[in-house]
Write a protein that holds these residues in place. Structure first.
Motif, PDB file in Angstrom:
ATOM      1  N   THR A 411     -21.945  51.687  88.765  1.00  0.00           N
ATOM      2  CA  THR A 411     -20.772  52.207  88.055  1.00  0.00           C
ATOM      3  C   THR A 411     -20.320  53.551  88.616  1.00  0.00           C
ATOM      4  OG1 THR A 411     -22.071  53.432  86.419  1.00  0.00           O
ATOM      5  CG2 THR A 411     -21.592  51.114  85.932  1.00  0.00           C
ATOM      6  N   LEU A 412     -21.104  54.124  89.543  1.00  0.00           N
ATOM      7  CA  LEU A 412     -20.813  55.442  90.127  1.00  0.00           C
ATOM      8  C   LEU A 412     -20.724  56.527  89.058  1.00  0.00           C
ATOM      9  CD1 LEU A 412     -18.156  54.563  92.878  1.00  0.00           C
ATOM     10  CD2 LEU A 412     -20.621  54.816  93.143  1.00  0.00           C
ATOM     11  N   ASN A 413     -21.535  56.396  88.000  1.00  0.00           N
ATOM     12  CA  ASN A 413     -21.473  57.386  86.911  1.00  0.00           C
ATOM     13  C   ASN A 413     -22.175  58.691  87.266  1.00  0.00           C
ATOM     14  OD1 ASN A 413     -24.404  57.333  85.825  1.00  0.00           O
ATOM     15  ND2 ASN A 413     -23.860  55.175  85.929  1.00  0.00           N
ATOM     16  N   GLY A 414     -22.983  58.711  88.325  1.00  0.00           N
ATOM     17  CA  GLY A 414     -23.611  59.941  88.783  1.00  0.00           C
ATOM     18  C   GLY A 414     -24.909  60.307  88.098  1.00  0.00           C
ATOM     19  N   SER A 415     -25.364  59.520  87.135  1.00  0.00           N
ATOM     20  CA  SER A 415     -26.606  59.843  86.433  1.00  0.00           C
ATOM     21  C   SER A 415     -27.802  59.826  87.379  1.00  0.00           C
ATOM     22  CB  SER A 415     -26.826  58.851  85.287  1.00  0.00           C
ATOM     23  OG  SER A 415     -27.999  59.149  84.580  1.00  0.00           O
ATOM     24  N   CYS A 416     -27.763  58.953  88.380  1.00  0.00           N
ATOM     25  CA  CYS A 416     -28.866  58.863  89.346  1.00  0.00           C
ATOM     26  C   CYS A 416     -29.019  60.174  90.111  1.00  0.00           C
ATOM     27  CB  CYS A 416     -28.639  57.703  90.304  1.00  0.00           C
ATOM     28  SG  CYS A 416     -26.983  57.637  91.036  1.00  0.00           S
ATOM     29  N   SER A 417     -27.910  60.763  90.512  1.00  0.00           N
ATOM     30  CA  SER A 417     -27.970  62.046  91.216  1.00  0.00           C
ATOM     31  C   SER A 417     -28.451  63.159  90.293  1.00  0.00           C
ATOM     32  CB  SER A 417     -26.588  62.398  91.783  1.00  0.00           C
ATOM     33  OG  SER A 417     -26.132  61.397  92.673  1.00  0.00           O
ATOM     34  N   ASP A 418     -28.060  63.084  89.022  1.00  0.00           N
ATOM     35  CA  ASP A 418     -28.441  64.123  88.064  1.00  0.00           C
ATOM     36  C   ASP A 418     -29.947  64.187  87.847  1.00  0.00           C
ATOM     37  OD1 ASP A 418     -25.803  64.825  87.727  1.00  0.00           O
ATOM     38  OD2 ASP A 418     -25.529  63.656  85.895  1.00  0.00           O
ATOM     39  N   VAL A 419     -30.623  63.043  87.907  1.00  0.00           N
ATOM     40  CA  VAL A 419     -32.065  63.033  87.620  1.00  0.00           C
ATOM     41  C   VAL A 419     -32.918  63.087  88.878  1.00  0.00           C
ATOM     42  CG1 VAL A 419     -31.710  61.756  85.471  1.00  0.00           C
ATOM     43  CG2 VAL A 419     -32.241  60.496  87.571  1.00  0.00           C
ATOM     44  N   CYS A 420     -32.327  62.971  90.054  1.00  0.00           N
ATOM     45  CA  CYS A 420     -33.119  62.950  91.291  1.00  0.00           C
ATOM     46  C   CYS A 420     -33.840  64.284  91.468  1.00  0.00           C
ATOM     47  CB  CYS A 420     -32.206  62.685  92.491  1.00  0.00           C
ATOM     48  SG  CYS A 420     -33.099  62.725  94.080  1.00  0.00           S
ATOM     49  N   PRO A 421     -35.170  64.279  91.594  1.00  0.00           N
ATOM     50  CA  PRO A 421     -35.913  65.540  91.683  1.00  0.00           C
ATOM     51  C   PRO A 421     -35.693  66.296  92.985  1.00  0.00           C
ATOM     52  CG  PRO A 421     -37.388  63.683  92.016  1.00  0.00           C
ATOM     53  CD  PRO A 421     -36.071  63.113  91.590  1.00  0.00           C
ATOM     54  N   VAL A 422     -35.180  65.623  94.018  1.00  0.00           N
ATOM     55  CA  VAL A 422     -34.899  66.304  95.283  1.00  0.00           C
ATOM     56  C   VAL A 422     -33.401  66.384  95.555  1.00  0.00           C
ATOM     57  CG1 VAL A 422     -37.130  65.879  96.373  1.00  0.00           C
ATOM     58  CG2 VAL A 422     -35.349  64.126  96.503  1.00  0.00           C
ATOM     59  N   LYS A 423     -32.612  66.145  94.527  1.00  0.00           N
ATOM     60  CA  LYS A 423     -31.161  66.351  94.552  1.00  0.00           C
ATOM     61  C   LYS A 423     -30.442  65.568  95.648  1.00  0.00           C
ATOM     62  CE  LYS A 423     -30.515  70.604  92.020  1.00  0.00           C
ATOM     63  NZ  LYS A 423     -29.795  71.880  91.951  1.00  0.00           N
ATOM     64  N   ILE A 424     -30.795  64.305  95.812  1.00  0.00           N
ATOM     65  CA  ILE A 424     -30.023  63.434  96.709  1.00  0.00           C
ATOM     66  C   ILE A 424     -28.722  63.081  95.998  1.00  0.00           C
ATOM     67  CG2 ILE A 424     -29.995  61.259  97.985  1.00  0.00           C
ATOM     68  CD1 ILE A 424     -33.060  61.278  97.872  1.00  0.00           C
ATOM     69  N   ASN A 425     -27.611  63.179  96.695  1.00  0.00           N
ATOM     70  CA  ASN A 425     -26.308  62.832  96.112  1.00  0.00           C
ATOM     71  C   ASN A 425     -26.120  61.318  96.146  1.00  0.00           C
ATOM     72  OD1 ASN A 425     -26.193  62.857  98.932  1.00  0.00           O
ATOM     73  ND2 ASN A 425     -24.001  63.298  98.972  1.00  0.00           N
ATOM     74  N   ILE A 426     -26.913  60.622  95.367  1.00  0.00           N
ATOM     75  CA  ILE A 426     -27.016  59.162  95.466  1.00  0.00           C
ATOM     76  C   ILE A 426     -25.670  58.486  95.220  1.00  0.00           C
ATOM     77  CG2 ILE A 426     -28.166  57.106  94.574  1.00  0.00           C
ATOM     78  CD1 ILE A 426     -30.532  58.862  93.805  1.00  0.00           C
ATOM     79  N   HIS A 427     -24.987  58.851  94.141  1.00  0.00           N
ATOM     80  CA  HIS A 427     -23.746  58.129  93.811  1.00  0.00           C
ATOM     81  C   HIS A 427     -22.668  58.367  94.868  1.00  0.00           C
ATOM     82  CE1 HIS A 427     -22.715  62.105  92.253  1.00  0.00           C
ATOM     83  NE2 HIS A 427     -21.473  61.705  92.058  1.00  0.00           N
ATOM     84  N   GLU A 428     -22.656  59.530  95.482  1.00  0.00           N
ATOM     85  CA  GLU A 428     -21.685  59.782  96.547  1.00  0.00           C
ATOM     86  C   GLU A 428     -22.004  58.947  97.781  1.00  0.00           C
ATOM     87  OE1 GLU A 428     -21.839  63.969  97.127  1.00  0.00           O
ATOM     88  OE2 GLU A 428     -20.646  64.439  95.345  1.00  0.00           O
ATOM     89  N   GLN A 429     -23.290  58.758  98.056  1.00  0.00           N
ATOM     90  CA  GLN A 429     -23.665  57.923  99.203  1.00  0.00           C
ATOM     91  C   GLN A 429     -23.384  56.445  98.929  1.00  0.00           C
ATOM     92  OE1 GLN A 429     -27.315  58.738 101.339  1.00  0.00           O
ATOM     93  NE2 GLN A 429     -27.443  60.811 100.478  1.00  0.00           N
ATOM     94  N   ILE A 430     -23.529  56.026  97.683  1.00  0.00           N
ATOM     95  CA  ILE A 430     -23.171  54.642  97.335  1.00  0.00           C
ATOM     96  C   ILE A 430     -21.694  54.403  97.629  1.00  0.00           C
ATOM     97  CG2 ILE A 430     -22.918  52.999  95.431  1.00  0.00           C
ATOM     98  CD1 ILE A 430     -25.380  54.307  94.135  1.00  0.00           C
ATOM     99  N   PHE A 431     -20.854  55.342  97.195  1.00  0.00           N
ATOM    100  CA  PHE A 431     -19.419  55.222  97.453  1.00  0.00           C
ATOM    101  C   PHE A 431     -19.135  55.254  98.954  1.00  0.00           C
ATOM    102  CE2 PHE A 431     -15.217  57.260  98.039  1.00  0.00           C
ATOM    103  CZ  PHE A 431     -14.434  56.271  97.464  1.00  0.00           C
ATOM    104  N   ALA A 432     -19.853  56.112  99.699  1.00  0.00           N
ATOM    105  CA  ALA A 432     -19.655  56.191 101.144  1.00  0.00           C
ATOM    106  C   ALA A 432     -20.021  54.874 101.821  1.00  0.00           C
ATOM    107  CB  ALA A 432     -20.482  57.338 101.729  1.00  0.00           C
ATOM    108  N   TRP A 433     -21.078  54.213 101.330  1.00  0.00           N
ATOM    109  CA  TRP A 433     -21.457  52.917 101.904  1.00  0.00           C
ATOM    110  C   TRP A 433     -20.371  51.871 101.649  1.00  0.00           C
ATOM    111  CZ3 TRP A 433     -24.014  51.438 105.748  1.00  0.00           C
ATOM    112  CH2 TRP A 433     -25.218  52.025 106.123  1.00  0.00           C
ATOM    113  N   ARG A 434     -19.722  51.934 100.507  1.00  0.00           N
ATOM    114  CA  ARG A 434     -18.635  50.997 100.239  1.00  0.00           C
ATOM    115  C   ARG A 434     -17.538  51.134 101.291  1.00  0.00           C
ATOM    116  NH1 ARG A 434     -17.649  51.158  93.636  1.00  0.00           N
ATOM    117  NH2 ARG A 434     -19.772  50.607  93.015  1.00  0.00           N
TER     118      ARG A 434
END
Length: 538
Positions: A411-434
């Motif tokens: 859903t690209l809601n960004g919660s995954c990035s918020d909880v990542c302990p090493v601050k990976i911008n996960i949701h932004e990378q998901i969008f970039a892969w799209r």
């Protein structure tokens, strides 16, 4: 809000039981972290466990189809959703108990960034230190090389049985599948991994491999493979059966294999974090210890380890620390230790400008626990070793075609990035892969055409407003079968919201009429000076 972490009520009341079965600490308090408050799901119906995605070579994984089957099993879907959201809530409670939590995240991210920027130097330092400790060091360019190296070590030592602790890297390399044809027995010693091995399934989560299974699913697996009672939901009895049948295999094993959570370049040592002590048994009972370590697991110095240890279990399970944090530096007297450093695409990923920070991942699973898609679709629906949000950015680096559909399972809601302990911008990378997959035509033609059509509408405000008004009008008058059908995938598993009487644009224009001065400004832009700033004399 029913999805509020740490709320007193359960999301699904069906998961409540009359008897509180949570463990009790020595002081009589109920344990509130990690697995401490897990409750059984009581049901009169035996719902079969839904299986994972269908994997067929390099054909694109249909995550949506597998997710639909998981959702169609309501007991499993509810349990899975509740169990993982419970872990998310416990993670938040631990986070709020540490005032310097964000500082730890920043520091962990900086350490990982520095290490990856100088990875070649730290790998050489680690190898030299490990060899000085009496450890044999091997290098594997990919998964196949890893499997061959481990096999050759076992063969050279005449090993007929291998016990291993939990290792996502060996799953990534297809190690067990490879070893099945060698005549050497491989036995998982982690409870969750053993359950999955006996059921011929991959782990569905990087930390809790069998979290998608109900108690009766485990009972059925153990009844089939170990001769247990298929009707029991007694967790201690199930765990005891696994321990009693696996312990003799551990004591008689010829070799043990572990992974590593962290490897320290300064000392040539590595650390394994577990809650069952199985890594210690795998490493210390047999005379031969093999450690499979991804090259991204390095950190520079031993002093950095404390930062990651404080973050890992709190992020994963909401517990202050793992039960066992085991340090391995040199072989025991009379035994032998080998380390296999594995690349398997990591060097290539390090060169990807948009995606290299995914190598910071410490495999805590926090992004999975918070992800609404993962919680409701189950990890096996992804058809890959790495699932959930982190899997969406890791998997395409292994095979863009096979995993081309996964970055859209978000859903690209960004919660995954918020909880990542090493601050990976996960949701932004998901969008970039799209974007990458669309540009390289690795998504289905129908989806490309829909995205092209949507882009044409969204880029033209007048056309967009007309389309919205038309759609709202149609929704108010069309019969239900015209809206809910197999061509409208949006309505699969969800209700369409009521069509509004007017769009936001028409409401705003009606309630906020422009002032006369605004009309003049839109008709005649203000005069400017020579540098493009408003001309005060105008």
């Amino acid at each position: 809000m029913k999805d509020k972490p740490g709320s007193s009520g359960l999301i699904h009341p069906e998961l409540q039981s009359r008897q509180n079965e949570a463990p009790v600490s020595p002081d009589g308090e109920r344990l509130q972290h990690a697995e401490g408050t897990s409750q059984p799901l009581r049901s009169k119906h035996a719902e079969p466990q839904p299986r994972g995605a269908k994997v067929d070579g390099r054909r694109p994984i249909d995550q949506q189809e597998a997710a639909a089957r998981f959702i169609a099993a309501p007991e499993h879907a509810k349990m899975h959703d509740e169990r993982l959201w419970d872990l998310r809530g416990k993670r938040d409670a631990q986070m709020h108990g540490i005032p310097e939590w964000e500082e730890l995240r920043d520091l962990a991210s900086q350490i990982k960034t520095h290490t990856l920027a100088h990875l070649d130097q730290y790998l050489e330092q680690f190898e030299a230190a490990a060899k000085a400790n009496g450890v044999h060091v091997h290098w594997a360019v990919d998964g196949a090389a890893h499997n061959q190296i481990v096999h050759s070590i076992l063969r050279d030592h005449g090993a007929k049985s291998l016990i291993k602790s939990k290792s996502m890297l060996t799953e990534e390399c297809g190690f067990r599948h490879y070893m099945a044809g060698t005549g050497i027995e491989v036995v998982e010693t982690d409870l969750g991994e053993r359950i999955q091995q006996l059921d011929d399934e991959a782990p569905s989560h990087v930390v809790v491999p069998a979290v998608h299974k109900l108690r009766r699913d485990v009972a059925e697996v153990f009844a089939r493979a170990l001769g247990g009672d298929p009707e029991t939901d007694d967790v201690p009895a199930l765990a005891r059966l696994q321990r009693d049948t696996t312990r003799p295999l551990i004591l008689s094993a010829d070799a043990g294999l572990t992974g590593a959570n962290f490897a320290i370049a300064e000392t040539g040592s590595f650390v394994v974090c577990t809650n069952e002590g199985n890594a210690d048994l795998s490493a210390n009972v047999p005379p031969l210890h093999i450690a499979s370590i991804g090259i991204e697991k390095l950190i520079p110095r031993i002093e950095h380890l404390g930062v990651f240890i404080r973050l890992l279990s709190r992020s994963a399970l909401g517990s202050p620390i793992t039960q066992y944090t085991s340090h391995f530096r040199r072989p025991l007297e009379g035994s032998e230790m080998h380390i296999v450093l594995v690349d398997n695409g990591r060097s290539a990923r390090l060169g990807m400008e948009q995606f290299w920070t995914s190598l910071k991942c410490i495999r805590c699973g926090a992004c999975m626990n918070t992800c609404p898609v993962f919680r409701r679709s189950g990890g096996l629906s992804y058809g890959a070793t790495y699932t959930g949000p982190i899997g969406l950015i890791l998997d395409p680096t292994f095979d863009k075609r096979k995993y081309s559909g996964l970055p859209f399972a978000s859903t690209l809601n960004g919660s995954c990035s918020d909880v990542c302990p090493v601050k990976i911008n996960i949701h932004e990378q998901i969008f970039a892969w799209r974007k990458v997959l669309a540009e390289e035509h690795e998504i289905p033609l129908a989806k490309r055409q829909m995205m092209k059509a949507a882009g044409a509408v969204l880029s033209r405000p007048a056309l967009y407003r007309a389309a919205i008004a038309t759609a709202d009008s149609a929704l108010r008058h069309l019969p239900k079968f015209a809206v809910y059908n197999r061509w409208n995938t949006w309505t699969e598993g969800r209700e369409m919201p009521p069509a509004p009487k007017e769009t936001f644009h028409t409401w705003y224009a009606r309630t906020h009429p422009p002032a006369a001065s605004d009309k003049d400004t839109r008709t005649h832009p203000p005069a400017t000076g020579g540098k493009g700033t408003p001309n005060e004399s105008a």
